[in-house]
Design a protein around this motif. Sequence first.
Motif, PDB file in Angstrom:
ATOM      1  N   LEU A  81      57.805  28.123  67.090  1.00  0.00           N
ATOM      2  CA  LEU A  81      58.530  28.678  65.876  1.00  0.00           C
ATOM      3  C   LEU A  81      60.206  28.236  66.125  1.00  0.00           C
ATOM      4  CD1 LEU A  81      56.072  30.048  65.715  1.00  0.00           C
ATOM      5  CD2 LEU A  81      57.380  31.839  64.254  1.00  0.00           C
ATOM      6  N   ASN A  82      60.668  27.044  65.929  1.00  0.00           N
ATOM      7  CA  ASN A  82      62.018  26.691  66.011  1.00  0.00           C
ATOM      8  C   ASN A  82      62.995  27.213  64.949  1.00  0.00           C
ATOM      9  OD1 ASN A  82      61.105  24.990  68.424  1.00  0.00           O
ATOM     10  ND2 ASN A  82      60.022  23.564  66.764  1.00  0.00           N
ATOM     11  N   ASN A  83      62.520  27.414  63.823  1.00  0.00           N
ATOM     12  CA  ASN A  83      63.556  27.913  62.910  1.00  0.00           C
ATOM     13  C   ASN A  83      63.160  29.033  62.121  1.00  0.00           C
ATOM     14  OD1 ASN A  83      65.646  25.397  62.421  1.00  0.00           O
ATOM     15  ND2 ASN A  83      63.626  24.493  62.556  1.00  0.00           N
ATOM     16  N   LEU A  84      64.050  30.051  62.121  1.00  0.00           N
ATOM     17  CA  LEU A  84      63.515  31.354  61.522  1.00  0.00           C
ATOM     18  C   LEU A  84      64.566  31.823  60.778  1.00  0.00           C
ATOM     19  CD1 LEU A  84      62.634  34.082  64.616  1.00  0.00           C
ATOM     20  CD2 LEU A  84      61.210  33.009  62.708  1.00  0.00           C
ATOM     21  N   ALA A  85      63.890  32.581  59.492  1.00  0.00           N
ATOM     22  CA  ALA A  85      64.671  33.151  58.343  1.00  0.00           C
ATOM     23  C   ALA A  85      64.633  34.750  58.624  1.00  0.00           C
ATOM     24  CB  ALA A  85      64.664  32.577  57.174  1.00  0.00           C
ATOM     25  N   ILE A  86      65.744  35.363  58.635  1.00  0.00           N
ATOM     26  CA  ILE A  86      66.078  36.713  58.876  1.00  0.00           C
ATOM     27  C   ILE A  86      66.360  37.160  57.496  1.00  0.00           C
ATOM     28  CG2 ILE A  86      66.887  38.769  60.019  1.00  0.00           C
ATOM     29  CD1 ILE A  86      67.654  36.871  62.640  1.00  0.00           C
ATOM     30  N   LEU A  92      74.673  33.854  52.400  1.00  0.00           N
ATOM     31  CA  LEU A  92      75.028  35.115  51.766  1.00  0.00           C
ATOM     32  C   LEU A  92      75.071  34.596  50.132  1.00  0.00           C
ATOM     33  CD1 LEU A  92      77.354  37.200  53.904  1.00  0.00           C
ATOM     34  CD2 LEU A  92      74.784  37.449  53.867  1.00  0.00           C
ATOM     35  N   THR A  93      74.499  35.413  49.302  1.00  0.00           N
ATOM     36  CA  THR A  93      74.746  35.036  47.783  1.00  0.00           C
ATOM     37  C   THR A  93      75.555  36.269  47.315  1.00  0.00           C
ATOM     38  OG1 THR A  93      72.702  34.030  47.466  1.00  0.00           O
ATOM     39  CG2 THR A  93      73.687  34.709  45.549  1.00  0.00           C
ATOM     40  N   LEU A  94      76.520  36.095  46.778  1.00  0.00           N
ATOM     41  CA  LEU A  94      77.500  37.271  46.415  1.00  0.00           C
ATOM     42  C   LEU A  94      77.303  37.559  44.746  1.00  0.00           C
ATOM     43  CD1 LEU A  94      79.740  39.080  47.163  1.00  0.00           C
ATOM     44  CD2 LEU A  94      81.177  37.457  46.307  1.00  0.00           C
ATOM     45  N   VAL A 129      70.269  34.241  58.799  1.00  0.00           N
ATOM     46  CA  VAL A 129      70.169  35.327  57.885  1.00  0.00           C
ATOM     47  C   VAL A 129      70.298  34.903  56.173  1.00  0.00           C
ATOM     48  CG1 VAL A 129      71.244  37.773  57.043  1.00  0.00           C
ATOM     49  CG2 VAL A 129      70.990  36.998  59.586  1.00  0.00           C
ATOM     50  N   ILE A 130      69.463  35.297  55.566  1.00  0.00           N
ATOM     51  CA  ILE A 130      69.545  34.911  53.999  1.00  0.00           C
ATOM     52  C   ILE A 130      69.382  36.205  53.065  1.00  0.00           C
ATOM     53  CG2 ILE A 130      68.598  33.696  52.208  1.00  0.00           C
ATOM     54  CD1 ILE A 130      66.845  32.041  54.396  1.00  0.00           C
ATOM     55  N   LEU A 131      70.404  36.572  52.644  1.00  0.00           N
ATOM     56  CA  LEU A 131      70.425  37.773  51.881  1.00  0.00           C
ATOM     57  C   LEU A 131      71.404  37.713  50.789  1.00  0.00           C
ATOM     58  CD1 LEU A 131      71.232  40.477  54.786  1.00  0.00           C
ATOM     59  CD2 LEU A 131      69.339  40.252  53.659  1.00  0.00           C
TER      60      LEU A 131
END
Length: 224
Positions: free
Chosen positions: A150-155, A176-178, A9-11
Amino acid sequence: MENRPKTTVILATTADGKIADFQRNAARFGSDIDKNHLEKQISLVDGVIFGAGTLRAYGTTLTVRNTELLAQRKQENKPSQPINIVVSASGKIADNLRFFSQPVPHWLITTEEGTKNDTSNFEKVLTFSPEETGKINLVAAFKHLKEIGLNNLAILGGGELVASCLEENLIDEFCLTLCPYILGGKTAPTPVEGKGFLSKHSQKLELLSLEQIEQEIFLHYKVF
């Protein structure tokens, strides 16, 4: 994880844990440094997956443009852009979004009911919905994505999709970027929505790295 892709997860989130304001407008509080960080993370995966609400808010996706990142993907025999996968149970996606003119593969994961809407803008439409629920079976969907390479996923959000993935143990890591902002608002979306977890069943994380660049803090967690 052998039956599904590795997922991250990238947020970007505000200091008070919001990923958008109370009107659910597209989040624009991340710096150029954060945008470059996101682009790098996207360049490392085979596919990015996000909910319809996230797509509606932004209208676009982030493409890999950095020449070094593109060269790295080419060296690894990967296409220039990862597959962009929208998750929508209703399948109701406006056909005038700029997303559909961007040079990325456009896939949709929906339900049988969702396929009754116009999905012609998507090159591939996948359905994983047991008749008795009408909901998307994310476990089956992720298993299929793994089976087709698809071996790597970004959510990339939103909070409802992240919550559903957490409930099914489909998330391995969080990036996570704060960001130094406060949005507030009891209805403003957070990284994880859904019904929530009781404290005794909270999802535990292990901090893998922490880096401060100017006013932002980049956090990398492992889920365990």
